[in-house]
Design a protein around this motif. Structure first.
Motif, mmCIF file in Angstrom:
data_model
loop_
_atom_site.group_PDB
_atom_site.id
_atom_site.type_symbol
_atom_site.label_atom_id
_atom_site.label_comp_id
_atom_site.label_asym_id
_atom_site.label_seq_id
_atom_site.Cartn_x
_atom_site.Cartn_y
_atom_site.Cartn_z
ATOM 1 N N ILE A 24 0.887 -1.190 0.081
ATOM 2 C CA ILE A 24 0.075 0.037 -0.008
ATOM 3 C C ILE A 24 0.845 1.110 -0.145
ATOM 4 C CG2 ILE A 24 -1.600 1.378 1.179
ATOM 5 C CD1 ILE A 24 -2.764 -1.382 2.383
ATOM 6 N N THR A 25 1.768 1.070 0.649
ATOM 7 C CA THR A 25 2.850 2.329 0.920
ATOM 8 C C THR A 25 3.661 2.413 -0.450
ATOM 9 O OG1 THR A 25 3.342 1.990 3.189
ATOM 10 C CG2 THR A 25 4.716 3.324 2.014
ATOM 11 N N LEU A 26 3.852 1.446 -0.990
ATOM 12 C CA LEU A 26 4.678 1.511 -2.412
ATOM 13 C C LEU A 26 3.777 2.225 -3.395
ATOM 14 C CD1 LEU A 26 7.421 0.831 -3.794
ATOM 15 C CD2 LEU A 26 6.482 -1.737 -4.160
ATOM 16 N N LEU A 27 2.263 1.732 -3.433
ATOM 17 C CA LEU A 27 1.481 2.142 -4.582
ATOM 18 C C LEU A 27 1.502 3.830 -4.215
ATOM 19 C CD1 LEU A 27 -1.507 -0.332 -4.307
ATOM 20 C CD2 LEU A 27 0.032 0.118 -6.426
ATOM 21 N N ALA A 28 1.526 4.261 -3.084
ATOM 22 C CA ALA A 28 1.590 5.711 -3.171
ATOM 23 C C ALA A 28 3.042 6.281 -3.237
ATOM 24 C CB ALA A 28 1.048 6.000 -1.549
ATOM 25 N N ALA A 29 3.933 5.629 -3.325
ATOM 26 C CA ALA A 29 5.436 6.209 -3.241
ATOM 27 C C ALA A 29 5.934 6.071 -4.574
ATOM 28 C CB ALA A 29 6.335 5.642 -2.087
ATOM 29 N N ILE A 30 5.410 5.289 -5.412
ATOM 30 C CA ILE A 30 6.025 4.898 -6.710
ATOM 31 C C ILE A 30 6.127 6.286 -7.521
ATOM 32 C CG2 ILE A 30 5.786 3.823 -8.825
ATOM 33 C CD1 ILE A 30 4.752 1.150 -7.540
ATOM 34 N N PRO A 31 5.049 6.729 -7.891
ATOM 35 C CA PRO A 31 5.208 8.172 -8.701
ATOM 36 C C PRO A 31 6.120 9.226 -8.144
ATOM 37 C CG PRO A 31 2.724 7.503 -8.365
ATOM 38 C CD PRO A 31 3.683 6.785 -7.290
ATOM 39 N N ILE A 32 6.174 9.372 -6.789
ATOM 40 C CA ILE A 32 6.885 10.232 -5.968
ATOM 41 C C ILE A 32 8.359 9.862 -6.277
ATOM 42 C CG2 ILE A 32 7.172 11.549 -3.861
ATOM 43 C CD1 ILE A 32 4.376 11.041 -3.377
ATOM 44 N N SER A 33 8.758 8.786 -6.000
ATOM 45 C CA SER A 33 9.948 8.307 -5.978
ATOM 46 C C SER A 33 10.425 8.206 -7.376
ATOM 47 C CB SER A 33 10.056 6.817 -5.362
ATOM 48 O OG SER A 33 9.389 6.076 -6.040
ATOM 49 N N LEU A 34 9.940 8.014 -8.392
ATOM 50 C CA LEU A 34 10.515 7.906 -9.684
ATOM 51 C C LEU A 34 10.699 9.234 -9.996
ATOM 52 C CD1 LEU A 34 8.438 4.865 -11.632
ATOM 53 C CD2 LEU A 34 10.824 4.948 -10.539
ATOM 54 N N LEU A 35 9.560 10.250 -9.918
ATOM 55 C CA LEU A 35 9.828 11.625 -10.246
ATOM 56 C C LEU A 35 11.050 12.113 -9.404
ATOM 57 C CD1 LEU A 35 8.822 14.273 -11.807
ATOM 58 C CD2 LEU A 35 7.095 14.583 -9.841
ATOM 59 N N LEU A 36 10.996 12.277 -8.386
ATOM 60 C CA LEU A 36 12.332 12.569 -7.317
ATOM 61 C C LEU A 36 13.757 11.807 -7.819
ATOM 62 C CD1 LEU A 36 10.942 12.937 -3.634
ATOM 63 C CD2 LEU A 36 11.065 14.742 -5.554
ATOM 64 N N GLY A 37 13.278 10.602 -8.196
ATOM 65 C CA GLY A 37 14.653 10.177 -8.660
ATOM 66 C C GLY A 37 15.370 10.534 -9.918
ATOM 67 N N TRP A 38 14.519 10.893 -10.734
ATOM 68 C CA TRP A 38 14.935 11.690 -12.147
ATOM 69 C C TRP A 38 15.445 13.006 -11.845
ATOM 70 C CZ3 TRP A 38 12.557 15.812 -14.954
ATOM 71 C CH2 TRP A 38 13.166 15.921 -16.360
ATOM 72 N N ILE A 39 14.819 13.693 -10.982
ATOM 73 C CA ILE A 39 15.071 15.035 -10.744
ATOM 74 C C ILE A 39 16.301 15.131 -9.564
ATOM 75 C CG2 ILE A 39 14.354 17.470 -9.640
ATOM 76 C CD1 ILE A 39 11.426 16.665 -10.424
ATOM 77 N N ILE A 40 16.159 14.369 -8.528
ATOM 78 C CA ILE A 40 17.036 14.698 -7.630
ATOM 79 C C ILE A 40 17.993 13.437 -7.468
ATOM 80 C CG2 ILE A 40 17.434 14.861 -5.023
ATOM 81 C CD1 ILE A 40 14.826 15.880 -4.942
ATOM 82 N N PRO A 41 19.409 13.401 -7.498
ATOM 83 C CA PRO A 41 20.536 12.405 -7.651
ATOM 84 C C PRO A 41 20.261 11.690 -6.177
ATOM 85 C CG PRO A 41 21.313 14.006 -8.494
ATOM 86 C CD PRO A 41 20.026 14.781 -8.012
ATOM 87 N N GLY A 42 19.982 10.442 -6.149
ATOM 88 C CA GLY A 42 20.124 9.548 -4.800
ATOM 89 C C GLY A 42 18.666 9.351 -4.377
ATOM 90 N N ALA A 43 17.631 10.023 -4.910
ATOM 91 C CA ALA A 43 16.481 9.667 -4.425
ATOM 92 C C ALA A 43 15.821 8.249 -4.474
ATOM 93 C CB ALA A 43 15.446 10.573 -4.884
ATOM 94 N N THR A 44 16.346 7.678 -5.618
ATOM 95 C CA THR A 44 16.208 6.213 -6.030
ATOM 96 C C THR A 44 16.919 5.513 -4.935
ATOM 97 O OG1 THR A 44 17.814 6.336 -7.531
ATOM 98 C CG2 THR A 44 15.661 6.717 -8.412
ATOM 99 N N ALA A 45 17.525 5.790 -4.276
ATOM 100 C CA ALA A 45 18.372 4.806 -3.139
ATOM 101 C C ALA A 45 17.263 4.366 -2.258
ATOM 102 C CB ALA A 45 19.417 5.463 -2.267
ATOM 103 N N GLY A 46 16.180 5.267 -2.123
ATOM 104 C CA GLY A 46 14.977 4.465 -1.272
ATOM 105 C C GLY A 46 14.343 3.259 -1.879
ATOM 106 N N LEU A 47 14.104 3.142 -3.160
ATOM 107 C CA LEU A 47 13.710 2.034 -3.777
ATOM 108 C C LEU A 47 14.915 0.691 -3.356
ATOM 109 C CD1 LEU A 47 11.250 1.163 -5.239
ATOM 110 C CD2 LEU A 47 12.412 1.640 -7.300
ATOM 111 N N VAL A 48 16.070 1.073 -3.535
ATOM 112 C CA VAL A 48 17.051 0.022 -3.544
ATOM 113 C C VAL A 48 17.107 -0.416 -1.993
ATOM 114 C CG1 VAL A 48 19.458 -0.665 -3.581
ATOM 115 C CG2 VAL A 48 18.500 0.991 -5.427
ATOM 116 N N ARG A 49 16.828 0.522 -1.105
ATOM 117 C CA ARG A 49 16.591 0.118 0.312
ATOM 118 C C ARG A 49 15.590 -0.829 0.652
ATOM 119 N NH1 ARG A 49 19.115 5.292 1.476
ATOM 120 N NH2 ARG A 49 16.853 6.088 1.748
ATOM 121 N N LEU A 50 14.421 -0.388 -0.040
ATOM 122 C CA LEU A 50 13.046 -1.310 -0.018
ATOM 123 C C LEU A 50 13.348 -2.756 -0.451
ATOM 124 C CD1 LEU A 50 10.074 -1.518 0.693
ATOM 125 C CD2 LEU A 50 9.597 -0.698 -1.694
ATOM 126 N N ALA A 51 14.077 -2.735 -1.589
ATOM 127 C CA ALA A 51 14.377 -4.161 -2.144
ATOM 128 C C ALA A 51 15.248 -4.816 -1.087
ATOM 129 C CB ALA A 51 15.342 -3.964 -3.333
#
Length: 410
Positions: A24-51
């Motif tokens: 449920i949290t991932l469904l809400a966070a996917i668009p934000i994390s991908l957008l921030l991951g494209w704009i802000i370097p290192g923001a996608t690290a959250g997805l790696v930590r989730l994995a």
């Protein structure tokens, strides 16, 4: 029986429930994390930590110990989509997006397994209050026969799901997570090399510090001891030369004093050289040198030495100094009555252990060494790490204290 069912199905229900909440949290966070991951370097690290979190929890549920984790995503510039989607950790962590696909069936199964039996008991007891309004096995209850028959069937179904089906689903989910989010062999090798470089960097820094401290000690010993003796020796010889013609007896006495001073200087010089590479190692080898240390120790020492084969000189010196320093520590600080020293070859490694039955409480601390209470443990560690060895100290309060060292001989 109920305890057995709960002990088997409870962890599975908890594991799947946490997976649902994360989905449920991932469904809400996917668009934000991908957008921030494209704009802000290192923001996608959250997805790696989730994995990595998913892999850790899956391995823990399956009882497989610490799993291999994905390395952090590469650093990149804002908007650098090419680097982002070339990063193996990021691409593997995208498989977390498959988690919400199984959220609904897992949630339904978990709810039926956990709530089914309590709901059946309530329905069987309370159906007379509002006949037809309580449902058991999906059928409205209008009589005691239906209440008892359908209620018992719902309880058995719920317990069966909790005991057999839910653990199987949880194991399948955990196994799939470990398989889908497993790092590639290249990533594992890269991670291993990075850890190795970090270990070598630390050990090199420690070895450099230890080497510098050793050089300062040698310089201090030579300056305060041997050099002072040689200066005094030169002065006595000079005075003897000046008084030779006028007072031969005084000159002879000065020369005798100079000879005694030369012998003392040689003794002190040999002592300094012995701390650099003990001559006994060259004369008697590691076995003889360690045996001599054990014989000189004021405490009873049980010495167990196996077949060592050919050992490099640097490894011999490190092992000798570890035994020497350990026996000194035991004598000064441990209040022990017995020491056990073991030395043996294990393949391409030299294994050394020193165990005493003292009061324990030894710690490796730079500050303790500086205050004179560390007994050289920190220096021992640096000496071992300098030749790529490993040292472990176990010293609980009350003892015993165990020093184990593994030195590479390949």
């Amino acid at each position: 029986m109920l305890t057995k069912i709960l002990s088997r199905g409870g962890p599975a229900a908890g594991y799947l429930a946490i997976r649902v909440l994360k989905s449920i949290t991932l469904l809400a966070a996917i668009p934000i994390s991908l957008l921030l991951g494209w704009i802000i370097p290192g923001a996608t690290a959250g997805l790696v930590r989730l994995a990595n979190s998913e892999r850790y929890r899956a391995a823990k549920y399956l009882g497989r110990g610490e799993p291999d984790l994905l390395p952090p995503a590469q650093r990149r510039l804002p908007g650098d989509v090419v680097t982002l989607f070339r990063d193996q950790s990021f691409k593997l962590s995208l498989r977390c997006l498959l988690m919400p696909l199984v959220m609904v069936p897992e949630l339904a199964l978990t709810a039926i397994a956990v709530i089914g039996a309590p709901a059946a008991i309530l329905g069987m007891v309370l159906w007379p209050i509002q006949p037809g309004q309580f449902s058991l096995m999906g059928v409205g209850v209008d009589s005691w026969t239906e209440a008892l028959t359908n209620g018992l069937a719902q309880i058995l179904t719920s317990l069966a799901l909790l005991y057999w089906v839910l653990p199987a689903v949880a194991r399948a989910h955990a196994g799939t997570v470990l398989s889908l989010l497993a790092p590639t062999p290249e990533q594992l090798e890269t991670t291993r090399l990075e850890q190795r470089v970090e270990e070598l960097t630390k050990s090199r820094a420690g070895a450099v510090d230890s080497h510098g401290a050793e050089l300062r000690r040698i310089e201090r010993d030579l300056h305060d001891g041997t050099q002072a003796q040689l200066v005094s020796l030169a002065m006595r010889i000079g005075i003897a030369k000046q008084t030779m013609a006028d007072d031969p007896e005084k000159a002879a006495k000065l020369l005798d004093d100079a000879r005694d001073g030369a012998e003392q200087a040689m003794t002190e010089l040999r002592g300094v050289l012995r701390t650099m590479y003990p001559p006994i190692l060259a004369d008697r080898g590691l076995v003889g040198a360690v045996s001599a240390l054990a014989a000189r120790c004021p405490l009873p020492v049980q010495l167990r030495i196996g077949e060592l084969g050919e050992v490099p000189a640097a490894v011999e010196a490190a092992a000798y100094f570890v035994v020497a320093e350990s026996l000194t520590n035991v004598t000064k600080h441990s209040a022990a009555g017995h020491v056990d020293v073991q030395l043996e070859r294990r393949g391409q490694e030299l294994f050394l252990s020193v165990v005493d039955d003292g009061i324990g409480g030894a710690r490796i601390s730079e500050q303790a060494d500086l205050l004179g209470r560390g007994s050289g443990l920190h220096g021992m560690l640096h000496r071992v790490q300098a030749i790529d060895g490993q040292m472990e100290l176990r010293s609980p309060i009350g003892g015993p204290t165990t020093v184990e060292v593994i030195l590479p001989c390949g």
